[in-house]
Design a protein around this motif. Structure first.
Motif, PDB file in Angstrom:
ATOM      1  N   ILE A  49      -8.369  -7.864  -1.104  1.00 14.64           N
ATOM      2  CA  ILE A  49      -7.134  -7.689  -1.772  1.00 14.64           C
ATOM      3  C   ILE A  49      -6.296  -9.151  -1.898  1.00 14.64           C
ATOM      4  O   ILE A  49      -6.610  -9.971  -1.215  1.00 14.64           O
ATOM      5  N   GLU A  50      -5.307  -9.032  -2.924  1.00 16.13           N
ATOM      6  CA  GLU A  50      -4.543 -10.254  -3.296  1.00 16.13           C
ATOM      7  C   GLU A  50      -3.088  -9.781  -2.810  1.00 16.13           C
ATOM      8  O   GLU A  50      -2.554  -9.080  -3.604  1.00 16.13           O
ATOM      9  N   VAL A  51      -2.353 -10.408  -1.976  1.00 17.21           N
ATOM     10  CA  VAL A  51      -1.026 -10.401  -1.759  1.00 17.21           C
ATOM     11  C   VAL A  51      -0.286 -11.616  -2.533  1.00 17.21           C
ATOM     12  O   VAL A  51      -0.433 -12.746  -2.077  1.00 17.21           O
ATOM     13  N   ARG A  52       0.051 -11.291  -3.717  1.00 12.30           N
ATOM     14  CA  ARG A  52       0.632 -12.349  -4.581  1.00 12.30           C
ATOM     15  C   ARG A  52       2.160 -12.911  -4.476  1.00 12.30           C
ATOM     16  O   ARG A  52       2.780 -11.986  -4.047  1.00 12.30           O
ATOM     17  N   PRO A  53       2.407 -14.181  -4.564  1.00 16.20           N
ATOM     18  CA  PRO A  53       3.505 -14.526  -4.159  1.00 16.20           C
ATOM     19  C   PRO A  53       4.820 -13.792  -5.141  1.00 16.20           C
ATOM     20  O   PRO A  53       5.919 -13.885  -4.864  1.00 16.20           O
ATOM     21  N   ASP A  54       4.481 -13.190  -6.390  1.00 16.70           N
ATOM     22  CA  ASP A  54       5.341 -12.622  -7.405  1.00 16.70           C
ATOM     23  C   ASP A  54       5.802 -11.378  -6.700  1.00 16.70           C
ATOM     24  O   ASP A  54       6.448 -10.433  -7.488  1.00 16.70           O
ATOM     25  N   GLY A  55       5.181 -10.849  -5.300  1.00 16.49           N
ATOM     26  CA  GLY A  55       5.651  -9.526  -4.904  1.00 16.49           C
ATOM     27  C   GLY A  55       4.659  -8.277  -5.316  1.00 16.49           C
ATOM     28  O   GLY A  55       4.896  -7.294  -4.762  1.00 16.49           O
ATOM     29  N   SER A  56       3.384  -8.613  -5.683  1.00 14.87           N
ATOM     30  CA  SER A  56       2.373  -7.588  -6.069  1.00 14.87           C
ATOM     31  C   SER A  56       1.459  -7.634  -5.174  1.00 14.87           C
ATOM     32  O   SER A  56       1.005  -8.688  -4.612  1.00 14.87           O
ATOM     33  N   ILE A  57       0.622  -6.332  -5.025  1.00 10.33           N
ATOM     34  CA  ILE A  57      -0.629  -6.534  -4.108  1.00 10.33           C
ATOM     35  C   ILE A  57      -1.594  -5.863  -5.079  1.00 10.33           C
ATOM     36  O   ILE A  57      -1.322  -4.761  -5.989  1.00 10.33           O
ATOM     37  N   ALA A  58      -2.704  -6.353  -5.282  1.00  9.08           N
ATOM     38  CA  ALA A  58      -3.741  -5.697  -6.149  1.00  9.08           C
ATOM     39  C   ALA A  58      -5.270  -5.936  -5.387  1.00  9.08           C
ATOM     40  O   ALA A  58      -5.283  -7.047  -4.776  1.00  9.08           O
ATOM     41  N   GLY A  59      -6.130  -5.215  -5.712  1.00  4.90           N
ATOM     42  CA  GLY A  59      -7.254  -5.465  -5.192  1.00  4.90           C
ATOM     43  C   GLY A  59      -8.161  -4.185  -5.091  1.00  4.90           C
ATOM     44  O   GLY A  59      -7.980  -3.112  -6.013  1.00  4.90           O
ATOM     45  N   LYS A  60      -9.386  -4.118  -4.345  1.00  5.07           N
ATOM     46  CA  LYS A  60     -10.278  -2.793  -4.178  1.00  5.07           C
ATOM     47  C   LYS A  60     -10.347  -2.461  -2.626  1.00  5.07           C
ATOM     48  O   LYS A  60     -10.508  -3.571  -1.873  1.00  5.07           O
ATOM     49  N   GLY A  61     -10.427  -1.327  -2.305  1.00  4.72           N
ATOM     50  CA  GLY A  61     -10.787  -0.751  -1.004  1.00  4.72           C
ATOM     51  C   GLY A  61     -11.819   0.484  -1.283  1.00  4.72           C
ATOM     52  O   GLY A  61     -11.617   1.282  -1.826  1.00  4.72           O
ATOM     53  N   ALA A  62     -13.106  -0.306  -0.994  1.00  8.62           N
ATOM     54  CA  ALA A  62     -14.079   0.747  -1.263  1.00  8.62           C
ATOM     55  C   ALA A  62     -14.622   0.674  -2.718  1.00  8.62           C
ATOM     56  O   ALA A  62     -14.455  -0.411  -3.444  1.00  8.62           O
ATOM     57  N   ALA A  63     -14.318   1.699  -3.325  1.00  6.79           N
ATOM     58  CA  ALA A  63     -14.559   1.719  -4.997  1.00  6.79           C
ATOM     59  C   ALA A  63     -13.227   2.079  -5.467  1.00  6.79           C
ATOM     60  O   ALA A  63     -13.191   2.103  -6.752  1.00  6.79           O
TER      61      ALA A  63
END
Length: 119
Positions: A49-63
């Motif tokens: 997971i990336e917790v980005r400084p712009d307030g967004s969260i993105a990534g993968k959990g399992a598939a």
């Protein structure tokens, strides 16, 4: 492949370069938190997971994709998270930094916690 139900526990707490301390320390400011997560990937088995400084969260959990938003309120990381399109809900969490790791504890430090490596 793990089920969404079993993986959802990983995200319950969530639900990175500050100085490294021998024990965990609570992160209480947005400025320190952003310094901690900027350009880093939070990882644990089957999760990136990336917790980005712009307030967004993105990534993968399992598939499945993990998406969401976060903001800092008082002394807490507050996030609204989606995993594979399913809402995991809004939660404010205590953040602790440990050597090479970050730990999120749900319900303002009173609930479940999950630690991630800082890569």
């Amino acid at each position: 492949m793990p089920s969404k139900l079993s993986i959802s526990a990983i995200f319950a707490a969530l639900s990175v370069a500050l100085p490294v301390w021998a024990e965990s320390n609570v992160v209480t400011s947005q400025t320190d938190f952003v310094k901690l997560v900027s350009g880093k990937t939070l990882t644990r088995p089957l999760v990136r997971i990336e917790v980005r400084p712009d307030g967004s969260i993105a990534g993968k959990g399992a598939a499945w994709d993990v998406t969401g938003t976060w903001k800092w309120q008082g002394s807490y990381f507050c996030r609204d998270l989606y995993w594979g399109g399913d809402a995991l809900g809004y939660n404010c969490q205590e953040v602790r930094v440990e050597p090479g790791r970050i730990r999120f504890t749900s319900d303002k430090g009173q609930g479940d916690s999950a630690a991630f490596r800082l890569n």
